[in-house]
Design a protein around this motif. Sequence first.
Motif, PDB file in Angstrom:
ATOM      1  N   LEU A 121       0.919  -1.240  -0.054  1.00  0.00           N
ATOM      2  CA  LEU A 121       0.159  -0.077   0.116  1.00  0.00           C
ATOM      3  C   LEU A 121       0.870   1.322   0.007  1.00  0.00           C
ATOM      4  CD1 LEU A 121      -3.026   1.066  -0.030  1.00  0.00           C
ATOM      5  CD2 LEU A 121      -2.690   0.968   2.632  1.00  0.00           C
ATOM      6  N   THR A 122       1.695   1.344   0.735  1.00  0.00           N
ATOM      7  CA  THR A 122       2.744   2.480   0.692  1.00  0.00           C
ATOM      8  C   THR A 122       3.333   2.694  -0.670  1.00  0.00           C
ATOM      9  OG1 THR A 122       3.350   1.846   3.099  1.00  0.00           O
ATOM     10  CG2 THR A 122       5.053   3.463   1.694  1.00  0.00           C
ATOM     11  N   SER A 123       3.868   1.346  -1.136  1.00  0.00           N
ATOM     12  CA  SER A 123       4.558   1.829  -2.568  1.00  0.00           C
ATOM     13  C   SER A 123       3.304   2.373  -3.496  1.00  0.00           C
ATOM     14  CB  SER A 123       4.866   0.381  -3.029  1.00  0.00           C
ATOM     15  OG  SER A 123       5.991  -0.003  -2.097  1.00  0.00           O
ATOM     16  N   TYR A 124       2.231   1.781  -3.359  1.00  0.00           N
ATOM     17  CA  TYR A 124       1.166   2.198  -4.477  1.00  0.00           C
ATOM     18  C   TYR A 124       0.913   3.699  -4.105  1.00  0.00           C
ATOM     19  CZ  TYR A 124      -3.314   3.057  -6.185  1.00  0.00           C
ATOM     20  OH  TYR A 124      -4.492   3.677  -6.988  1.00  0.00           O
TER      21      TYR A 124
ATOM     22  N   ILE B 261      -0.840   9.243   3.425  1.00  0.00           N
ATOM     23  CA  ILE B 261      -0.381   9.735   2.191  1.00  0.00           C
ATOM     24  C   ILE B 261      -1.345   9.627   1.256  1.00  0.00           C
ATOM     25  CG2 ILE B 261       1.478   9.350   0.584  1.00  0.00           C
ATOM     26  CD1 ILE B 261       3.542   8.700   2.833  1.00  0.00           C
ATOM     27  N   GLY B 262      -1.836   8.574   1.166  1.00  0.00           N
ATOM     28  CA  GLY B 262      -3.031   8.212  -0.070  1.00  0.00           C
ATOM     29  C   GLY B 262      -4.231   9.188   0.197  1.00  0.00           C
ATOM     30  N   TYR B 263      -4.647   9.381   1.463  1.00  0.00           N
ATOM     31  CA  TYR B 263      -5.612  10.414   1.632  1.00  0.00           C
ATOM     32  C   TYR B 263      -5.252  11.738   1.116  1.00  0.00           C
ATOM     33  CZ  TYR B 263      -9.630  12.897   3.515  1.00  0.00           C
ATOM     34  OH  TYR B 263     -10.636  13.553   3.798  1.00  0.00           O
ATOM     35  N   ALA B 264      -3.915  12.198   1.684  1.00  0.00           N
ATOM     36  CA  ALA B 264      -3.611  13.736   1.353  1.00  0.00           C
ATOM     37  C   ALA B 264      -3.506  13.731  -0.468  1.00  0.00           C
ATOM     38  CB  ALA B 264      -2.289  13.851   1.863  1.00  0.00           C
ATOM     39  N   ARG B 265      -2.898  12.545  -0.952  1.00  0.00           N
ATOM     40  CA  ARG B 265      -2.982  12.629  -2.401  1.00  0.00           C
ATOM     41  C   ARG B 265      -4.229  12.699  -3.067  1.00  0.00           C
ATOM     42  NH1 ARG B 265       1.113   9.190  -5.654  1.00  0.00           N
ATOM     43  NH2 ARG B 265       0.433  10.582  -7.107  1.00  0.00           N
ATOM     44  N   PHE B 266      -5.139  12.122  -2.612  1.00  0.00           N
ATOM     45  CA  PHE B 266      -6.798  12.263  -2.965  1.00  0.00           C
ATOM     46  C   PHE B 266      -7.130  13.625  -2.843  1.00  0.00           C
ATOM     47  CE2 PHE B 266      -7.208   7.515  -2.209  1.00  0.00           C
ATOM     48  CZ  PHE B 266      -7.379   7.202  -3.579  1.00  0.00           C
ATOM     49  N   VAL B 267      -6.975  14.176  -1.735  1.00  0.00           N
ATOM     50  CA  VAL B 267      -7.356  15.468  -1.568  1.00  0.00           C
ATOM     51  C   VAL B 267      -6.651  16.569  -2.434  1.00  0.00           C
ATOM     52  CG1 VAL B 267      -7.322  17.523   0.019  1.00  0.00           C
ATOM     53  CG2 VAL B 267      -7.916  15.264   0.958  1.00  0.00           C
ATOM     54  N   LEU B 268      -5.382  16.362  -2.596  1.00  0.00           N
ATOM     55  CA  LEU B 268      -4.482  17.467  -3.657  1.00  0.00           C
ATOM     56  C   LEU B 268      -4.955  17.241  -5.048  1.00  0.00           C
ATOM     57  CD1 LEU B 268      -1.178  17.036  -2.110  1.00  0.00           C
ATOM     58  CD2 LEU B 268      -2.394  18.954  -1.718  1.00  0.00           C
ATOM     59  N   ALA B 269      -5.337  15.822  -5.354  1.00  0.00           N
ATOM     60  CA  ALA B 269      -5.664  15.747  -6.751  1.00  0.00           C
ATOM     61  C   ALA B 269      -6.894  16.539  -7.364  1.00  0.00           C
ATOM     62  CB  ALA B 269      -5.874  14.044  -6.809  1.00  0.00           C
ATOM     63  N   VAL B 270      -7.818  16.990  -6.409  1.00  0.00           N
ATOM     64  CA  VAL B 270      -8.916  17.765  -6.748  1.00  0.00           C
ATOM     65  C   VAL B 270      -8.945  19.038  -6.056  1.00  0.00           C
ATOM     66  CG1 VAL B 270     -10.263  15.669  -7.051  1.00  0.00           C
ATOM     67  CG2 VAL B 270     -10.320  16.855  -4.890  1.00  0.00           C
ATOM     68  N   ALA B 271      -7.865  19.304  -5.340  1.00  0.00           N
ATOM     69  CA  ALA B 271      -7.911  20.581  -4.762  1.00  0.00           C
ATOM     70  C   ALA B 271      -7.373  21.898  -5.886  1.00  0.00           C
ATOM     71  CB  ALA B 271      -6.751  20.577  -3.563  1.00  0.00           C
TER      72      ALA B 271
END
Length: 179
Positions: A19-22, A162-172
């Motif tokens: 999951l981390t690598s993903y 990290i995954g959650y932050a990436r989801f937030v940043l992807a649409v911010a």
Amino acid sequence: MTNLLRDSLLGQLDIAWALTSYHLEGLTTEDCLRRPGRVGLHVHRGEDGLWLAEWPEHEGYDLGPASVAWLTWHLGFWWSMVHNHSFGDASLTREQVRWPGTADEVRAWVARCHADWRAEVERLTDEDLRSTERTRWPLQGKPFGDIVAWVNLELMKNAAEIGYARFVLAVAPTNGTGV
């Protein structure tokens, strides 16, 4: 010789690592340095050109969301610390752990942490995991298996953050503030 405890802990590590690598795959330096909120833990370049991480005085929600840079620093920080204190000379301090500065360097750093930790854990017997001999940080007086289990939990938690932050940043919006 079968080491059921060790093998179970390594299986958990493998899942957390996947999951981390993903979530690290495709991560950019810009993604790391964008802030998901107007406040939140982050990294800053010091006078020496190296990246310093902020350290919270408390863990309240009013801190705001951490940047991916801070989250990846935190992942490398605790993994470097637990490795040094479990298998090294126990001399590493939080202040010595710096954020690498780019997403590529983050991936390399975290991959080294994973490879070094996994190699050490692979050498352990179940008896080693029941012993407290290596247990120095972040807990004391516990069987070392508890430390290995803590690493697995902490890695999974950091991967989720990290995954959650990436989801937030992807649409911010990208107006420079991250909000």
